[in-house]
Design an enzyme around this catalytic site. Structure first.
Site, PDB file in Angstrom:
ATOM      1  N   CYS A   1      58.667  26.824   6.684  1.00 49.55           N
ATOM      2  CA  CYS A   1      60.108  26.596   6.221  1.00 49.55           C
ATOM      3  C   CYS A   1      60.198  26.129   4.650  1.00 49.55           C
ATOM      4  O   CYS A   1      60.891  26.751   4.080  1.00 49.55           O
ATOM      5  CB  CYS A   1      60.772  25.329   6.766  1.00 49.55           C
TER       6      CYS A   1
ATOM      7  N   HIS B   1      66.683  23.033   2.632  1.00 45.63           N
ATOM      8  CA  HIS B   1      66.283  23.636   3.952  1.00 45.63           C
ATOM      9  C   HIS B   1      67.400  23.466   5.016  1.00 45.63           C
ATOM     10  O   HIS B   1      67.475  22.108   5.180  1.00 45.63           O
ATOM     11  CB  HIS B   1      64.785  23.465   4.265  1.00 45.63           C
TER      12      HIS B   1
ATOM     13  N   ASN C   1      68.437  27.096  12.070  1.00 42.38           N
ATOM     14  CA  ASN C   1      67.164  26.937  11.264  1.00 42.38           C
ATOM     15  C   ASN C   1      66.410  28.498  11.008  1.00 42.38           C
ATOM     16  O   ASN C   1      65.812  28.868  11.985  1.00 42.38           O
ATOM     17  CB  ASN C   1      66.250  26.016  11.759  1.00 42.38           C
TER      18      ASN C   1
END
Length: 325
Positions: free
Chosen positions: A115, A252, A282
């Protein structure tokens, strides 16, 4: 004293056609819209079809970024793709994007930091551009995390989605101060001791399989809120800036509760936080460039704005970059 800065010339994004809502998921596993929204803030996510590989999504985002920048593929001499879900073990996803765009010069390679991948990719591209070795870079975050999910595990399959975002960075002469446009500073960290908290249980060098994502959600949440702030504070210290100087905080997009808790801990005003997790889920390395593109397109992020990006990913990895847009 003048110096080279990596200036953002344009941004773009590309999402798969299929939208999977929380209501759709409730028909697949034992969950509900209320449960997902309360714990994550996610309402829907995009899921790639068979023909929508990671490189296909990346090519779409790259084309949009080039169009926004008013440039063509011939203007690019570096392609850096952040991804944990490449089309193939090799060649790199970046080289497939390079080929798809018709770029026949320069270098192309992938960065794998889960990520945090896009932050790592921005930092790496910045080093190339400010060294003078390259002129313009496509920096892409592209993922098809739906390919590595256990769709019977309700604790993970509700969290992730697919997509791609991209920016074009260009080396430009600048004065050398905080008023410069471009990447002002970046800070990267990793700590491999935390592998078991967030990982994929397969790979060509071990199980010879792709594997699926495994996560200890509470541990990830705890680490994210406690540790990620250090790289943000390092960015403030390196530039002599404060949270009050920020125009936008683009973290993020993993979980709204993590985003809210991190911003509060840092003293960043809620109205400065860009959040898109509700519509994308996500998307790992794609989440920050997707959020950047959304905020540019809707008029929030403007030329001259001071923008902080940050992320934490499996491994663990984490990082930040402070950018004058």
């Amino acid at each position: 004293m003048t110096r080279l800065r990596s200036v953002v010339r344009g941004c773009g994004s590309h999402l798969p056609d299929r939208v999977l809502t929380n209501a759709d998921l409730a028909r697949m596993v034992d969950t509900s819209d209320d449960w997902i929204v309360q714990r994550t803030g996610i309402q829907q996510r995009h899921i790639a079809g068979d023909h929508e590989t990671t490189s296909v999504l990346g090519i779409g985002a790259a084309r949009a970024a080039l169009a926004h920048a008013g440039l063509t593929p011939d203007d690019i001499d570096l392609v850096v793709c952040a991804t944990s879900t490449p089309d193939l073990t090799f060649p790199s996803c970046a080289s497939q994007i390079q080929f798809g765009l018709g770029i026949n010069q320069g270098a192309a390679f992938d960065v794998q930091a889960v990520c945090t991948g896009f932050v790592y990719a921005v930092s790496v591209a910045d080093k190339f551009l400010t060294s003078g070795s390259h002129k313009r870079a496509l920096v892409i975050g592209a993922e098809t995390f739906s390919r590595i999910l256990d769709w019977e595990d309700r604790t993970t399959c509700v969290l992730f989605g697919d997509g791609a975002g991209a920016i074009v960075l260009e080396a430009q002469e600048a004065e050398g101060g905080n008023a410069d446009r471009g990447v002002l500073t970046s800070h990267l960290r990793s700590d491999g001791r935390h592998r078991e908290k967030l990982y994929v249980d397969g790979g060509p060098g071990s199980t010879r399989t792709t594997g699926v994502l495994r996560m200890e959600g509470k541990e990830v949440f705890r680490f994210a809120v406690a540790q990620v702030v250090d790289v943000i504070r390092d960015a403030f210290k390196a530039t002599g800036t404060t949270p009050d100087d920020l125009d936008w905080f683009v973290p993020h997009q993993a979980n709204k509760r993590i985003i809210d808790a991190s911003a509060e801990k840092l003293g960043i005003a809620p109205e400065k936080v860009v959040i898109t997790v509700e519509r994308h889920g996500n998307t790992s390395a794609a989440s920050i460039p997707l959020a950047l593109d959304a905020a540019v397109k809707d008029g929030r992020i403007k030329t001259g704005d001071l923008v902080m990006i940050e992320a934490i990913g499996g491994g663990f990895t984490w990082g930040s970059a402070l950018i004058r847009w």
